[in-house]
Structures are given as C-alpha cells and as structure tokens.
Motif scaffolding. Structure first.
Motif, mmCIF file in Angstrom:
data_model
loop_
_atom_site.group_PDB
_atom_site.id
_atom_site.type_symbol
_atom_site.label_atom_id
_atom_site.label_comp_id
_atom_site.label_asym_id
_atom_site.label_seq_id
_atom_site.Cartn_x
_atom_site.Cartn_y
_atom_site.Cartn_z
ATOM 1 N N PHE A 51 0.896 -0.705 0.323
ATOM 2 C CA PHE A 51 -0.283 0.078 -0.191
ATOM 3 C C PHE A 51 0.762 1.118 -0.558
ATOM 4 C CE2 PHE A 51 -2.835 -3.543 1.895
ATOM 5 C CZ PHE A 51 -4.008 -2.800 1.116
ATOM 6 N N GLN A 52 1.742 1.313 0.575
ATOM 7 C CA GLN A 52 3.315 2.171 0.959
ATOM 8 C C GLN A 52 3.298 2.471 -0.274
ATOM 9 O OE1 GLN A 52 5.500 1.230 4.147
ATOM 10 N NE2 GLN A 52 3.876 1.741 5.560
ATOM 11 N N ALA A 53 3.757 1.535 -1.352
ATOM 12 C CA ALA A 53 4.308 1.528 -2.892
ATOM 13 C C ALA A 53 3.565 2.057 -3.761
ATOM 14 C CB ALA A 53 5.349 -0.013 -3.332
ATOM 15 N N ALA A 54 1.936 1.674 -3.701
ATOM 16 C CA ALA A 54 1.348 2.440 -4.763
ATOM 17 C C ALA A 54 1.362 3.306 -4.347
ATOM 18 C CB ALA A 54 0.218 1.512 -4.181
ATOM 19 N N ALA A 55 1.312 3.891 -2.936
ATOM 20 C CA ALA A 55 0.936 5.524 -3.051
ATOM 21 C C ALA A 55 1.553 6.341 -3.103
ATOM 22 C CB ALA A 55 0.667 5.691 -1.569
ATOM 23 N N LEU A 56 3.478 6.098 -2.728
ATOM 24 C CA LEU A 56 4.157 6.132 -3.418
ATOM 25 C C LEU A 56 4.782 6.849 -4.598
ATOM 26 C CD1 LEU A 56 6.517 7.693 -2.194
ATOM 27 C CD2 LEU A 56 8.412 5.265 -2.696
ATOM 28 N N SER A 57 4.440 5.929 -5.861
ATOM 29 C CA SER A 57 4.375 5.668 -6.545
ATOM 30 C C SER A 57 2.970 6.644 -7.990
ATOM 31 C CB SER A 57 3.851 4.571 -7.453
ATOM 32 O OG SER A 57 4.070 4.187 -8.459
ATOM 33 N N TYR A 58 2.287 6.667 -7.082
ATOM 34 C CA TYR A 58 0.741 7.402 -7.033
ATOM 35 C C TYR A 58 1.379 8.926 -7.090
ATOM 36 C CZ TYR A 58 -3.756 10.412 -7.450
ATOM 37 O OH TYR A 58 -4.330 10.966 -7.425
ATOM 38 N N ALA A 59 1.893 8.989 -5.805
ATOM 39 C CA ALA A 59 2.491 10.229 -5.512
ATOM 40 C C ALA A 59 3.666 10.991 -6.165
ATOM 41 C CB ALA A 59 3.003 10.623 -4.521
ATOM 42 N N ALA A 60 4.815 10.039 -6.975
ATOM 43 C CA ALA A 60 5.550 10.108 -7.501
ATOM 44 C C ALA A 60 4.702 10.619 -9.581
ATOM 45 C CB ALA A 60 6.558 9.402 -7.927
ATOM 46 N N ASN A 61 3.673 10.564 -9.504
ATOM 47 C CA ASN A 61 3.369 9.797 -11.357
ATOM 48 C C ASN A 61 2.691 11.835 -11.103
ATOM 49 O OD1 ASN A 61 2.776 9.973 -13.455
ATOM 50 N ND2 ASN A 61 1.199 8.006 -13.157
ATOM 51 N N CYS A 62 1.549 12.012 -10.079
ATOM 52 C CA CYS A 62 0.730 13.409 -9.666
ATOM 53 C C CYS A 62 1.786 14.509 -9.515
ATOM 54 C CB CYS A 62 0.269 13.584 -8.416
ATOM 55 S SG CYS A 62 -1.227 12.252 -8.570
ATOM 56 N N ALA A 63 2.982 14.003 -8.801
ATOM 57 C CA ALA A 63 3.809 15.074 -8.711
ATOM 58 C C ALA A 63 4.792 15.591 -10.407
ATOM 59 C CB ALA A 63 5.315 14.545 -8.141
ATOM 60 N N LEU A 64 5.158 14.140 -11.175
ATOM 61 C CA LEU A 64 5.819 14.679 -12.070
ATOM 62 C C LEU A 64 4.450 15.453 -13.216
ATOM 63 C CD1 LEU A 64 8.236 13.853 -13.567
ATOM 64 C CD2 LEU A 64 7.162 11.656 -15.638
ATOM 65 N N GLY A 65 3.808 14.914 -12.734
ATOM 66 C CA GLY A 65 2.536 16.075 -13.586
ATOM 67 C C GLY A 65 2.470 16.848 -13.451
ATOM 68 N N VAL A 66 2.211 17.872 -12.747
ATOM 69 C CA VAL A 66 1.866 18.911 -12.024
ATOM 70 C C VAL A 66 3.237 19.710 -12.654
ATOM 71 C CG1 VAL A 66 1.820 20.594 -9.953
ATOM 72 C CG2 VAL A 66 0.535 18.316 -9.987
ATOM 73 N N THR A 67 4.792 18.978 -12.113
ATOM 74 C CA THR A 67 5.959 20.038 -12.998
ATOM 75 C C THR A 67 5.966 20.055 -13.868
ATOM 76 O OG1 THR A 67 7.268 17.805 -12.992
ATOM 77 C CG2 THR A 67 7.013 19.333 -11.026
ATOM 78 N N VAL A 68 4.556 18.757 -15.309
ATOM 79 C CA VAL A 68 5.197 19.414 -16.378
ATOM 80 C C VAL A 68 3.901 19.976 -16.947
ATOM 81 C CG1 VAL A 68 4.889 17.839 -18.666
ATOM 82 C CG2 VAL A 68 6.397 16.497 -16.764
ATOM 83 N N ALA A 69 3.171 20.236 -16.437
ATOM 84 C CA ALA A 69 1.857 20.914 -16.513
ATOM 85 C C ALA A 69 2.806 22.126 -16.060
ATOM 86 C CB ALA A 69 0.760 20.963 -16.045
ATOM 87 N N LEU A 70 2.791 22.366 -15.258
ATOM 88 C CA LEU A 70 3.343 24.144 -14.775
ATOM 89 C C LEU A 70 5.037 23.863 -15.442
ATOM 90 C CD1 LEU A 70 3.228 23.948 -10.868
ATOM 91 C CD2 LEU A 70 1.692 25.083 -12.835
ATOM 92 N N ARG A 71 5.188 23.700 -16.377
ATOM 93 C CA ARG A 71 6.286 23.878 -17.536
ATOM 94 C C ARG A 71 7.777 23.757 -16.504
ATOM 95 N NH1 ARG A 71 4.446 24.669 -22.879
ATOM 96 N NH2 ARG A 71 2.222 25.410 -22.435
ATOM 97 N N LEU A 72 7.871 23.113 -15.159
ATOM 98 C CA LEU A 72 8.920 23.723 -14.630
ATOM 99 C C LEU A 72 9.931 22.486 -15.158
ATOM 100 C CD1 LEU A 72 6.878 23.715 -10.883
ATOM 101 C CD2 LEU A 72 8.471 25.407 -12.634
ATOM 102 N N VAL A 73 9.286 20.945 -15.488
ATOM 103 C CA VAL A 73 10.068 20.206 -16.232
ATOM 104 C C VAL A 73 9.647 19.438 -17.745
ATOM 105 C CG1 VAL A 73 10.529 17.489 -16.084
ATOM 106 C CG2 VAL A 73 10.305 19.391 -13.467
ATOM 107 N N ASP A 74 10.715 19.850 -18.151
ATOM 108 C CA ASP A 74 10.410 19.434 -20.295
ATOM 109 C C ASP A 74 10.610 17.654 -20.368
ATOM 110 O OD1 ASP A 74 10.430 19.600 -22.560
ATOM 111 O OD2 ASP A 74 12.322 19.784 -22.843
#
Length: 128
Positions: free
Chosen positions: A19-42
């Motif tokens: 459950f911790q791995a699932a939540a961590l993977s989900y959080a990492a995916n959301c964080a990457l999506g947000v940073t790409v959407a904000l154009r902080l990461v290409d």
C-alpha cells in the motif's frame, strides 16, 4: 483472551509495504504530471517516464488489492483494500482522457482520497 485462530500468523507477509509503494508511485506520478503541466520540467525527451510511473502505480495497486486474499482475515488489510478499491475507477479512466484536457488532472486527483484512506486504515488502532 483471544479466540482460537485470531492470533497473528508470523508466516504471513505484511501487506503494508504494498500500500505504501502504491501511494508513493501515485504521488510521484502526480508530482511529475504537475511539474510538466506547470512547465517546470520538460519531459519531451523521456515521455515514457510518466507512462512507466502510471503502469507501476496500477501494478502496485493490483498487488495491494490482491493482499486481501493472500494476507488472510487481517482487519487492517481488509479495511485498506476496501478503501483503495475505488481508486481503480479513476486509474482506469485516466488512460482514455486526453492529457492536455482539464479533465485529465481532475480524474487523476480523484484517486487521491482512496490512497490516503488506505494508508490511514493500515495504521494500528490507538488503544488505551
């Protein structure tokens, strides 16, 4: 006094890391999506990363949900799987929503409460 068959079985694996791995993977995916959407990461050079995190999240959720059967009648595991199970709906739907639409982040974030609830359900109950 414990009833017969209710003692913890040390031979069974602990499902909490799943459950911790699932939540961590989900959080990492959301964080990457947000940073790409904000154009902080290409991620134009490595778009596969977001997809790999999505697949990892789905696999971790499937493994965590399967713990209900192989973990046995452990109350915390049953509560955690019941809390996480509804996250399957937004995770399945997100694959069919265009990435640049307004619905994509909303559907992705719809799973967040279920990940949080599953982690809370795994916490040991405070007993006085």
């Amino acid at each position: 006094m414990r009833r017969r068959g209710t003692a913890p079985n040390p031979e069974r694996a602990n499902a909490s890391p799943l459950f911790q791995a699932a939540a961590l993977s989900y959080a990492a995916n959301c964080a990457l999506g947000v940073t790409v959407a904000l154009r902080l990461v290409d991620t134009s050079g490595f778009r596969w990363l977001h997809h790999a995190l999505y697949i990892t999240t789905c696999a971790a959720v499937a493994a965590a949900l399967s713990s209900r059967w192989w973990r046995g009648p452990h109350h915390a595991t049953r509560r955690a799987t019941s809390a996480l199970a509804p996250a399957v709906v937004p995770l399945a739907a997100i694959a069919y929503v265009p990435t640049h639409s307004r619905r994509h982040p909303l559907i992705a974030l719809a799973a967040a409460p279920f990940f949080a609830a599953s982690l809370i359900a795994l916490r040991p109950a405070d007993r006085k």
